[in-house]
Write an enzyme that holds these catalytic residues in place. Structure first.
Site, PDB file in Angstrom:
ATOM      1  N   ARG A  32       0.853  -1.189   0.000  1.00 34.99           N
ATOM      2  CA  ARG A  32       0.000   0.000   0.000  1.00 34.99           C
ATOM      3  C   ARG A  32       0.891   1.243   0.000  1.00 34.99           C
ATOM      4  NH1 ARG A  32       1.672   1.624   4.157  1.00 34.99           N
ATOM      5  NH2 ARG A  32       0.654   3.596   3.774  1.00 34.99           N
ATOM      6  N   GLY A  33       0.250   2.399  -0.087  1.00 24.08           N
ATOM      7  CA  GLY A  33       0.986   3.656  -0.175  1.00 24.08           C
ATOM      8  C   GLY A  33       1.126   4.022  -1.651  1.00 24.08           C
ATOM      9  N   ALA A  34       0.811   5.273  -1.975  1.00 20.99           N
ATOM     10  CA  ALA A  34       0.681   5.669  -3.380  1.00 20.99           C
ATOM     11  C   ALA A  34       1.912   5.330  -4.238  1.00 20.99           C
ATOM     12  CB  ALA A  34       0.348   7.156  -3.458  1.00 20.99           C
ATOM     13  N   ARG A  69      -7.396  -0.009  -7.348  1.00 18.17           N
ATOM     14  CA  ARG A  69      -7.682   1.040  -6.373  1.00 18.17           C
ATOM     15  C   ARG A  69      -7.838   2.363  -7.135  1.00 18.17           C
ATOM     16  NH1 ARG A  69      -4.332   1.180  -0.929  1.00 18.17           N
ATOM     17  NH2 ARG A  69      -6.271   2.203  -0.269  1.00 18.17           N
ATOM     18  N   GLN A 180      -2.694   2.408   9.779  1.00 18.04           N
ATOM     19  CA  GLN A 180      -1.385   2.631   9.157  1.00 18.04           C
ATOM     20  C   GLN A 180      -0.430   3.391  10.078  1.00 18.04           C
ATOM     21  OE1 GLN A 180      -4.283   3.026   7.543  1.00 18.04           O
ATOM     22  NE2 GLN A 180      -4.128   2.566   5.365  1.00 18.04           N
ATOM     23  N   ASP A 220      -2.007  11.045  -1.807  1.00 17.90           N
ATOM     24  CA  ASP A 220      -2.346  10.040  -2.819  1.00 17.90           C
ATOM     25  C   ASP A 220      -2.631  10.680  -4.163  1.00 17.90           C
ATOM     26  OD1 ASP A 220      -3.188   8.911  -0.025  1.00 17.90           O
ATOM     27  OD2 ASP A 220      -2.687   7.235  -1.344  1.00 17.90           O
ATOM     28  N   ASN A 230      -5.579  12.694   0.659  1.00 19.90           N
ATOM     29  CA  ASN A 230      -4.749  11.762   1.443  1.00 19.90           C
ATOM     30  C   ASN A 230      -5.678  10.933   2.336  1.00 19.90           C
ATOM     31  OD1 ASN A 230      -2.091  10.803   2.268  1.00 19.90           O
ATOM     32  ND2 ASN A 230      -2.466  11.808   4.210  1.00 19.90           N
ATOM     33  N   LYS A 231      -5.093  10.090   3.105  1.00 19.85           N
ATOM     34  CA  LYS A 231      -5.846   9.154   3.954  1.00 19.85           C
ATOM     35  C   LYS A 231      -6.931   9.871   4.756  1.00 19.85           C
ATOM     36  CE  LYS A 231      -5.546   5.631   4.104  1.00 19.85           C
ATOM     37  NZ  LYS A 231      -6.485   4.780   3.291  1.00 19.85           N
TER      38      LYS A 231
HETATM   39  O1  MRU Z   1      -4.746   3.279   1.795  1.00 22.84           O
HETATM   40  P1  MRU Z   1      -3.265   3.449   1.825  1.00 22.84           P
HETATM   41  O2  MRU Z   1      -2.612   2.877   3.031  1.00 22.84           O
HETATM   42  O3  MRU Z   1      -2.612   3.008   0.525  1.00 22.84           O
HETATM   43  O4  MRU Z   1      -3.099   5.026   1.892  1.00 22.84           O
HETATM   44  C1  MRU Z   1      -1.824   5.577   2.015  1.00 22.84           C
HETATM   45  C2  MRU Z   1      -1.804   7.026   2.241  1.00 22.84           C
HETATM   46  O5  MRU Z   1      -2.840   7.667   2.296  1.00 22.84           O
HETATM   47  C3  MRU Z   1      -0.475   7.697   2.336  1.00 22.84           C
HETATM   48  O6  MRU Z   1      -0.536   8.799   3.179  1.00 22.84           O
HETATM   49  C4  MRU Z   1      -0.075   8.175   0.941  1.00 22.84           C
HETATM   50  O7  MRU Z   1      -0.187   7.140   0.010  1.00 22.84           O
HETATM   51  C5  MRU Z   1       1.300   8.702   0.908  1.00 22.84           C
HETATM   52  S1  MRU Z   1       2.470   7.387   0.858  1.00 22.84           S
HETATM   53  C6  MRU Z   1       4.017   7.986   0.682  1.00 22.84           C
END
Ligand code: MRU
Length: 341
Positions: A32-34, A69, A180, A220, A230-231
């Site tokens: 996970r993570g963009a 996603r 997270q 993201d 973002n999250k």
């Molecule tokens: O749903 P996730 O865990 O993939 O979401 C991740 C985030 O929102 C992070 O803050 C974002 O991707 C930045 S990662 C460097």
């Protein structure tokens, strides 16, 4: 890859070697993570070409990966890049080029994050020069090395600060429902950076009490006017930061900016994830196993929007590999010129 669904309880490695596996790893959040989603999608294209190097197969696999996603733009960006690089080539030449392109994409991500780290470090050093005490940072979700190919985005300045001997105190929001924040706490504790894991709802209070110097998060997708998607929960931290007069920064590598989007609130699709993620909580039992327990009454419906939008007016600046840019018309125009150079 590290299976992130088992962290921070177990460090378990998985091997992805087919496009189906790559797509499933993204969808189920094993990874996970963009930026990491983009990197794994690029390798998914490599596997697709390895399976069958025809145009039709590659295009079908790219559609499969793209559907995993919806919110992080790094996924579509990486797939477009791979498609653009590969489709013009004869099928027999594609595999070697696909490997080289996916490798280059990963190397660029790591380099961008290191550059973000250096620019962000200067902001932290300026605060420390003014206060003389540990710099107090609130972060949300996980934007560390786990979420990227290396260093992380919002956490990169913290790792460099630790190396430079700059004293820090980090507050990591738990980030319900997937927690997270526990990944962030795991990364920071592993780097010997003081971290306090706090409930999501503690942020506003901590900021109001003067216990936080700045909020720093990842992203993201960022719109061309500087809105930060973002999250879920990020927006509330930005509101509290604005109300109490502390800066709110988003650390953003250039592939995370979607120049086709003007108004993030209207145009960015917000992923709605399974209700079970809210209704059930995962943790480690006293006996050491990983277990899920239900925290919502049986039959009660749950909503689970996974991201939110922080409008540009609440964003002090974007920390990018090209430098630090205010999320204003002028700042975004200047940043765009750097990205296009
Ligand atoms: O749903 P996730 O865990 O993939 O979401 C991740 C985030 O929102 C992070 O803050 C974002 O991707 C930045 S990662 C460097």
């Amino acid at each position: 890859m590290i299976d992130q669904t088992r962290l921070p309880y177990e460090l378990h490695w998985i091997r992805l070697s087919t496009c189906d596996q790559a797509a499933e790893a993204i969808r189920s959040m094993l990874i996970r993570g963009a930026p990491l989603i983009g990197a794994v999608a690029a390798w998914g294209c490599v596997f697709a070409v390895h399976e069958d190097s025809s145009d039709a197969h590659l295009q079908q696999r790219i559609r499969q990966l793209a559907a995993t996603r919806p919110t992080a733009v790094n996924l579509a960006w990486a797939l477009q890049r791979m498609q653009h690089r590969l489709l013009g080539l004869p099928p027999e030449a594609r595999l070697g080029v696909a490997v080289a392109e996916a490798s280059a994409l990963c190397a660029e991500d790591t380099a961008q994050n290191l550059a973000i780290g250096k620019h962000g470090l200067r902001l932290l050093q300026n605060i420390h020069a003014r206060t003389g005490v540990p710099v107090r940072v609130l972060t949300h979700c996980n934007a560390g090395w786990l979420a990227t190919t290396g260093w992380g985005t919002a956490l990169a300045p913290l790792f460099l600060a630790r190396q430079a001997g700059l004293p820090l105190q980090v507050y990591a929001d738990e980030t319900r429902p997937r927690n997270q924040g526990a990944l962030t706490a795991w990364e920071l504790a592993g780097a010997d950076i003081p971290v306090l894991y706090v409930a999501d709802n503690a942020g506003g209070h901590l900021i109001q009490q003067g216990l936080v110097d700045l909020v720093m998060v990842g992203a993201d997708r960022v719109s061309r006017q500087g809105d930060v998607c973002n999250k879920i929960g990020t927006y509330l931290k930005a509101l509290a930061a604005q109300d109490c007069g502390i800066p709110f920064y988003a650390a953003v590598p250039s592939p995370t900016i979607d120049w086709t989007v003007q108004d993030a609130l209207q145009e960015i699709p917000i992923e709605e994830r399974a209700a079970a993620e809210v209704a059930w909580v995962q943790g480690r039992t006293a006996a050491g196993g990983i277990m899920q327990v239900q925290v919502v009454p049986e039959g009660v419906a749950c909503a689970n929007p996974a991201f939110d939008v922080t409008p540009a007016r609440l964003v002090s600046a974007l920390i990018t590999e090209h430098g630090v840019f205010p999320a204003t018309g002028t700042g975004m125009a200047e940043l765009r010129a750097h990205c296009q150079a």
